[in-house]
Enzyme design. Structure first.
Site, PDB file in Angstrom:
ATOM      1  N   ASP A  34      -3.301   6.048   2.412  1.00  0.00           N
ATOM      2  CA  ASP A  34      -2.659   4.740   2.563  1.00  0.00           C
ATOM      3  C   ASP A  34      -3.751   3.741   2.894  1.00  0.00           C
ATOM      4  OD1 ASP A  34      -0.110   5.714   2.099  1.00  0.00           O
ATOM      5  OD2 ASP A  34       0.337   6.020   4.210  1.00  0.00           O
ATOM      6  N   ASP A  55       4.099   3.525  -2.540  1.00  0.00           N
ATOM      7  CA  ASP A  55       5.124   3.097  -1.575  1.00  0.00           C
ATOM      8  C   ASP A  55       5.766   1.778  -2.010  1.00  0.00           C
ATOM      9  OD1 ASP A  55       4.492   5.318  -0.028  1.00  0.00           O
ATOM     10  OD2 ASP A  55       3.063   4.205   1.212  1.00  0.00           O
TER      11      ASP A  55
END
Length: 166
Positions: free
Chosen positions: A122, A140
């Site tokens: 991430d 995401d």
């Protein structure tokens, strides 16, 4: 196999692969920066930074765990979820299927990372006046967009059905 079914499969497949590739390219880019610089901490704007973390949990780092039993259980649940989303894609013949394909493409991108790296990279850090949102990635964004659009479709579709009954 009839022509509409082939078009249905082909269009969904193209969207799925495109989402997956956009996610992969973004992650490869960030991982190459991390390889060269030994970390990623890039100031982009006063609201956005690129900062690499490794997520072993699910959405927004929830249920992160170091134990392999917990990690493997979460990975198994995610794989079952992906299968369920594919099943839902097959059941839907309306606009919902495209939003489900966005979810599936993003989920496959993150699932790929769980298998290859044992964690999901991430790196998008949104913040405003000291408040930082959870760090996330491009997959995401697709998953969240797909879920949000599904909620909107359900809301407006149900509203239309209630209005038609009245």
């Amino acid at each position: 196999m009839n022509k509409p079914r082939i078009n249905f499969f082909f269009s969904n497949f193209i969207i799925l692969v495109t989402v997956f590739l956009i996610d992969r390219v973004s992650k490869i880019y960030i991982l190459k920066i991390a390889e060269v610089e030994n970390s990623v901490d890039i100031y982009v704007t006063s609201y956005l930074n690129l900062y690499l973390i490794w997520n072993k949990g699910v959405a927004f780092g929830m249920f992160s765990a170091n134990g392999s039993i917990i990690y493997n259980t979460i990975t198994l649940i995610i794989s079952l979820f992906i299968i369920f989303v594919f099943y839902m894609i097959l059941l839907n013949n309306n606009i919902k299927r495209y939003f489900l394909v966005l979810i599936a493409g993003g989920a496959l991108g993150n699932f790929y990372d769980r298998i290859i790296y044992s964690a999901v990279p991430d790196f998008i850090d949104l913040h405003f006046q000291g408040f930082h949102w959870f760090i996330f990635n491009v997959a995401d964004i697709f998953i969240t967009s797909g879920v949000f659009c599904l909620i909107l479709v359900e809301f407006f579709y149900n509203n239309r059905n209630i209005n038609e009954k009245n």
